[in-house]
Design an enzyme around this catalytic site. Sequence first.
Site, PDB file in Angstrom:
ATOM      1  N   CYS A 123     -10.546  -5.843  44.665  1.00  0.00           N
ATOM      2  CA  CYS A 123      -9.467  -6.739  44.250  1.00  0.00           C
ATOM      3  C   CYS A 123      -9.358  -7.984  45.130  1.00  0.00           C
ATOM      4  O   CYS A 123      -8.864  -9.013  44.676  1.00  0.00           O
ATOM      5  CB  CYS A 123      -8.134  -6.007  44.276  1.00  0.00           C
ATOM      6  SG  CYS A 123      -8.060  -4.491  43.311  1.00  0.00           S
ATOM      7  N   ILE A 124      -9.781  -7.899  46.375  1.00  0.00           N
ATOM      8  CA  ILE A 124      -9.591  -9.017  47.298  1.00  0.00           C
ATOM      9  C   ILE A 124     -10.860  -9.836  47.490  1.00  0.00           C
ATOM     10  O   ILE A 124     -10.888 -10.749  48.302  1.00  0.00           O
ATOM     11  CB  ILE A 124      -9.069  -8.531  48.662  1.00  0.00           C
ATOM     12  CG1 ILE A 124     -10.105  -7.663  49.386  1.00  0.00           C
ATOM     13  CG2 ILE A 124      -7.750  -7.775  48.490  1.00  0.00           C
ATOM     14  CD1 ILE A 124      -9.731  -7.314  50.827  1.00  0.00           C
TER      15      ILE A 124
END
Length: 377
Positions: free
Chosen positions: A362-363
């Site tokens: 996600c990052i």
Amino acid sequence: MRDRRLALRNFISTPAKDGFRMPAEFERHSGCWMLWPERSDNWRLGAKPAQAAFAAVATAIAAGEPVSVGVSAAQFANARARLPRDIRVIELTSNDAWMRDCGPTFVIDAKGRRRGIDWTFNAWGGLRGGLYFPWDRDDEVAQKVLELEGADRYRTSLVMEGGAVHVDGQGTCLTTEECLLNPNRNPHLSREQIEQQLHGYLGVRTVIWLDKGVYRDETSGHIDELACFTSPGHVALTWTEDRSDPQYEISLDAYQRLRHAKDARGRRLEVHKIHQPGPLFMTAEEAAGIDVRADSHPRRAGDRLAASYINFYIANKCVVMPRYGERSDAAALAKLKRLFPTRTVLAVPTREILLGGGNIHCITQQVPRPAGKRSGR
């Protein structure tokens, strides 16, 4: 003239029409982009523990490919001091730190060109279930990254996030109905219309729809928590044998759909189950360290965390996976080593990232290397 040409392209063309496709994450990269966490209403204790976890992820990835981190002006000096010198730090404002979802999705063609898709971002639901307000700076992140990368831009009105799709690079896309058919994204579009958008923007021919994402995933069921391609014809799937766990029925349904599906080249998929950790829950101490704001998603003691080992990042020379301090870590590490025999698998402690609502995939956002191009390493 250049900006007008790009704006015109947004209206009359798509990547697929121009000969572009989204490559698989396991194809070669030129680098990786991340953002720096600082929201005190999402990251506990002023985001210091999360910053340490982000720095550990960036450092692990940087061993195999260049990493760039976008940072606010207020946090630039702090991030520069906490990150290794070989990681590029760039002033880039955002509302939070989820580069996978607000950043660009890159596409490439056979001529060695690279462009990027700028999805419309509404913080995973806008005013109907979104996680914070405002999200205007996040919606500008993709354009800023593409400017820095010197890549042409396809801006689309389709409300979507990068974590909502995984592709095999050979014409197949994985996604979930829970996310892309959610009325808080594109209520005016049918399933068939959304699928046609995926064909046009990702350059895929086959979309495999799973039902729901990981239980209590606050992104409305992103695929990158549940399942991903590890190589053509092979999918890793989060799993549990506990029939009393709500995740069991979700994973079982996904397994059955995957087993009956065929990819764009007509192959049956081989599904590799990776047992989930936990279940894991937010502690009272962790919840107490998070500021409360009326315009952001509340985080409370006892909340179940959407913990998954599938939320890993595939870099050129390594795979960076979450480590939770659970007995299941070793089994997940062993499975990923078998699935990626030519890469080193690195397990990084990421509970602090999980507390904010996501994990390593996600990052991060990969910048693919077009044919004939060489990376900085």
